[in-house]
Design a protein around this motif. Structure first.
Motif, PDB file in Angstrom:
ATOM      1  N   THR A  56       7.130  44.953  87.493  1.00  0.00           N
ATOM      2  CA  THR A  56       5.807  46.348  88.244  1.00  0.00           C
ATOM      3  C   THR A  56       6.516  46.222  89.757  1.00  0.00           C
ATOM      4  OG1 THR A  56       4.272  45.773  86.261  1.00  0.00           O
ATOM      5  CG2 THR A  56       4.031  47.518  88.839  1.00  0.00           C
ATOM      6  N   TRP A  58       5.432  48.985  91.636  1.00  0.00           N
ATOM      7  CA  TRP A  58       4.082  48.918  92.676  1.00  0.00           C
ATOM      8  C   TRP A  58       3.221  49.976  91.878  1.00  0.00           C
ATOM      9  CZ3 TRP A  58       5.026  54.314  92.136  1.00  0.00           C
ATOM     10  CH2 TRP A  58       6.125  54.651  92.221  1.00  0.00           C
ATOM     11  N   ARG A 109      -0.495  50.215  95.343  1.00  0.00           N
ATOM     12  CA  ARG A 109      -0.466  48.351  95.700  1.00  0.00           C
ATOM     13  C   ARG A 109       1.068  48.300  95.116  1.00  0.00           C
ATOM     14  NH1 ARG A 109      -3.588  44.418  91.619  1.00  0.00           N
ATOM     15  NH2 ARG A 109      -2.508  42.694  91.979  1.00  0.00           N
ATOM     16  N   TYR A 111       3.408  44.722  94.505  1.00  0.00           N
ATOM     17  CA  TYR A 111       3.172  43.454  93.564  1.00  0.00           C
ATOM     18  C   TYR A 111       4.606  42.440  94.089  1.00  0.00           C
ATOM     19  CZ  TYR A 111       0.706  46.136  90.854  1.00  0.00           C
ATOM     20  OH  TYR A 111      -0.830  46.602  90.324  1.00  0.00           O
TER      21      TYR A 111
END
Length: 111
Positions: A56, A58, A109, A111
């Motif tokens: 992942t 984002w 978010r 990563y």
């Protein structure tokens, strides 16, 4: 692809959708249970995640208010834009109805 969360009669429903985002508004074209839920309760969520090589990179979660657009010309134009994004012929999925989601808040978010 995104996952659209709707809720009707206290029961959540999450389903994958194709989408297009521009200037604080998300466009989807849909039908069936998702559309019925939106007509009854316009408060929705949308989750999108980007992966690369199984990792992942984002993710974003959007909360907003959905509006069903009954105009056939606007729906056809939105359908063309979304289908183009996903490499599908412009006239595909003619049964779908345009829904615009005005984003109220977003969580992002990396990563």
């Amino acid at each position: 692809m995104a996952h659209l969360g709707t809720c009707r009669e206290g029961r959540p429903h999450v389903a994958p959708v194709w989408y297009r985002y521009e200037d604080g508004t998300v466009e989807i074209v849909t039908t069936g249970r998702k559309l019925a839920n939106i007509r009854e309760n316009p408060r929705v969520s949308l989750s999108i995640q980007a992966d690369e090589g199984g990792d992942t990179r984002w993710m974003v979660t959007l909360l907003g208010t959905a509006t069903v657009v009954e105009d056939e010309d606007e729906t056809a134009e939105a359908r063309r834009r979304i289908n183009e994004k996903y490499d599908v012929r412009p006239e595909a999925y003619t049964e779908n109805t345009l829904v615009r989601i005005d984003v109220g808040s977003a969580t992002y978010r990396t990563y």
